[in-house]
Design a protein around this motif. Structure first.
Motif, short mmCIF file in Angstrom:
data_model
loop_
_atom_site.label_atom_id
_atom_site.label_comp_id
_atom_site.label_asym_id
_atom_site.label_seq_id
_atom_site.Cartn_x
_atom_site.Cartn_y
_atom_site.Cartn_z
N THR A 6 0.86 -1.18 0.00
CA THR A 6 0.00 0.00 0.00
C THR A 6 0.91 1.23 0.00
O THR A 6 2.12 1.13 0.21
N LEU A 7 0.31 2.40 -0.18
CA LEU A 7 1.08 3.64 -0.21
C LEU A 7 1.85 3.85 1.10
O LEU A 7 2.98 4.34 1.09
N GLN A 8 1.27 3.43 2.21
CA GLN A 8 1.94 3.59 3.51
C GLN A 8 3.20 2.74 3.59
O GLN A 8 4.12 3.05 4.34
N GLU A 9 3.26 1.66 2.84
CA GLU A 9 4.42 0.77 2.86
C GLU A 9 5.48 1.13 1.83
O GLU A 9 6.50 0.45 1.71
N LEU A 10 5.26 2.21 1.11
CA LEU A 10 6.16 2.59 0.02
C LEU A 10 7.61 2.76 0.45
O LEU A 10 8.51 2.26 -0.24
N PRO A 11 7.93 3.42 1.57
CA PRO A 11 9.33 3.53 1.97
C PRO A 11 10.01 2.17 2.16
O PRO A 11 11.14 1.96 1.74
N GLU A 12 9.30 1.24 2.78
CA GLU A 12 9.83 -0.10 2.98
C GLU A 12 10.05 -0.82 1.65
O GLU A 12 11.07 -1.47 1.43
N VAL A 13 9.10 -0.66 0.74
CA VAL A 13 9.19 -1.30 -0.57
C VAL A 13 10.35 -0.71 -1.37
O VAL A 13 11.09 -1.45 -2.03
N GLY A 15 13.12 0.51 -0.21
CA GLY A 15 14.33 -0.08 0.34
C GLY A 15 14.54 -1.50 -0.15
O GLY A 15 15.66 -1.91 -0.48
N MET A 16 13.45 -2.27 -0.23
CA MET A 16 13.53 -3.64 -0.72
C MET A 16 13.97 -3.66 -2.18
O MET A 16 14.81 -4.46 -2.59
N VAL A 17 13.42 -2.75 -3.01
CA VAL A 17 13.78 -2.70 -4.42
C VAL A 17 15.27 -2.41 -4.56
O VAL A 17 15.98 -3.09 -5.30
N LEU A 18 15.75 -1.41 -3.84
CA LEU A 18 17.16 -1.04 -3.95
C LEU A 18 18.09 -2.16 -3.47
O LEU A 18 19.13 -2.40 -4.07
N SER A 19 17.71 -2.84 -2.42
CA SER A 19 18.58 -3.90 -1.91
C SER A 19 18.53 -5.16 -2.76
O SER A 19 19.43 -5.99 -2.68
N ASN A 20 17.50 -5.29 -3.60
CA ASN A 20 17.37 -6.48 -4.44
C ASN A 20 17.64 -6.23 -5.91
O ASN A 20 17.59 -7.17 -6.71
N ALA A 21 17.89 -4.99 -6.28
CA ALA A 21 18.20 -4.68 -7.68
C ALA A 21 19.69 -4.95 -7.91
O ALA A 21 20.53 -4.30 -7.30
N PRO A 22 20.00 -5.88 -8.80
CA PRO A 22 21.41 -6.23 -9.01
C PRO A 22 22.18 -5.23 -9.89
O PRO A 22 23.38 -5.35 -10.03
N THR A 23 21.48 -4.27 -10.47
CA THR A 23 22.14 -3.29 -11.33
C THR A 23 21.66 -1.89 -10.98
O THR A 23 20.70 -1.71 -10.22
N LYS A 24 22.30 -0.89 -11.56
CA LYS A 24 21.94 0.51 -11.33
C LYS A 24 21.04 1.07 -12.43
O LYS A 24 20.67 2.22 -12.39
N THR A 25 20.70 0.24 -13.41
CA THR A 25 19.74 0.65 -14.45
C THR A 25 18.46 -0.12 -14.21
O THR A 25 18.41 -1.34 -14.37
N LEU A 26 17.42 0.62 -13.79
CA LEU A 26 16.13 0.03 -13.48
C LEU A 26 15.09 0.47 -14.50
O LEU A 26 14.93 1.67 -14.75
N LEU A 27 14.44 -0.51 -15.10
CA LEU A 27 13.43 -0.26 -16.13
C LEU A 27 12.06 -0.47 -15.51
O LEU A 27 11.74 -1.57 -15.05
N GLY A 35 1.81 4.07 -10.68
CA GLY A 35 2.65 4.51 -9.58
C GLY A 35 4.15 4.43 -9.84
O GLY A 35 4.94 4.41 -8.90
N LYS A 36 4.53 4.42 -11.11
CA LYS A 36 5.96 4.36 -11.44
C LYS A 36 6.71 5.56 -10.88
O LYS A 36 7.73 5.41 -10.20
N THR A 37 6.21 6.76 -11.16
CA THR A 37 6.88 7.97 -10.68
C THR A 37 6.85 8.05 -9.16
O THR A 37 7.84 8.45 -8.54
N THR A 38 5.77 7.64 -8.55
CA THR A 38 5.67 7.65 -7.09
C THR A 38 6.74 6.75 -6.47
O THR A 38 7.42 7.14 -5.51
N LEU A 39 6.90 5.56 -7.03
CA LEU A 39 7.93 4.66 -6.53
C LEU A 39 9.33 5.25 -6.78
O LEU A 39 10.20 5.21 -5.91
N ILE A 40 9.54 5.81 -7.95
CA ILE A 40 10.84 6.40 -8.28
C ILE A 40 11.17 7.54 -7.32
O ILE A 40 12.32 7.68 -6.87
N LYS A 41 10.19 8.36 -6.96
CA LYS A 41 10.43 9.44 -6.00
C LYS A 41 10.91 8.88 -4.67
O LYS A 41 11.83 9.42 -4.05
N GLU A 42 10.31 7.80 -4.23
CA GLU A 42 10.71 7.18 -2.96
C GLU A 42 12.09 6.54 -3.08
O GLU A 42 12.90 6.63 -2.15
N LEU A 43 12.38 5.91 -4.20
CA LEU A 43 13.71 5.33 -4.42
C LEU A 43 14.77 6.43 -4.39
O LEU A 43 15.84 6.25 -3.79
#
Length: 137
Positions: A6-13, A15-27, A35-43
């Motif tokens: 949910t939107l409230q869990e976005l900061p946690e998510v 963090g999970m995306v960054l710790s599990n992304a094996p590269t620095k180029t995310l598509l 919610g692509k831009t919303t997630l990107i803002k949090e990342l």
């Protein structure tokens, strides 16, 4: 790796995306309004961006300075042809070694670098979102 949130869990998510992304180029793939831009803002916040983060829909790319790095945020929604991405020097951005967050990567499919991390976003009927981090291609 898949996670529904949910939107409230976005900061946690984020963090999970960054710790599990094996590269620095995310598509980032997903329908308009998912919610692509919303997630990107949090990342970006998690990476330490201090500036106000906005969608680069009209500028195509926004650059943000990090403490010891840079983040390039692309939005290719308005692109008519891949040549437009070449005109802005997309290959140089991808080869820079910096973070590259790409919205609407399907618009430049043949230009995407090997070894990118695919992030799929879907909107669920109850209003939650599901993020799926796919293995590197």
């Amino acid at each position: 790796m898949k996670r529904t949130y949910t939107l409230q869990e976005l900061p946690e998510v984020a963090g999970m995306v960054l710790s599990n992304a094996p590269t620095k180029t995310l598509l980032f793939y997903g329908e308009m309004g998912v919610g692509k831009t919303t997630l990107i803002k949090e990342l970006a916040k998690k990476l330490g961006v201090q500036d106000t983060i906005s969608s680069p829909t009209f500028s195509i790319v926004n650059e943000y300075l990090l403490e010891a790095d840079k983040l390039y945020h692309f939005d290719f929604y308005r692109l008519e042809a891949e040549e437009e991405a070449l005109d802005i020097g997309i290959e140089d951005y991808f080869d820079s070694g910096h973070w590259n967050f790409v919205e609407w990567p399907e618009k430049i499919a043949s230009l995407l670098p090997d070894g990118s991390t695919t992030i799929e976003l879907t909107k669920n009927k109850n209003g939650s979102r599901t993020v799926n981090i796919l293995p590197v291609n």
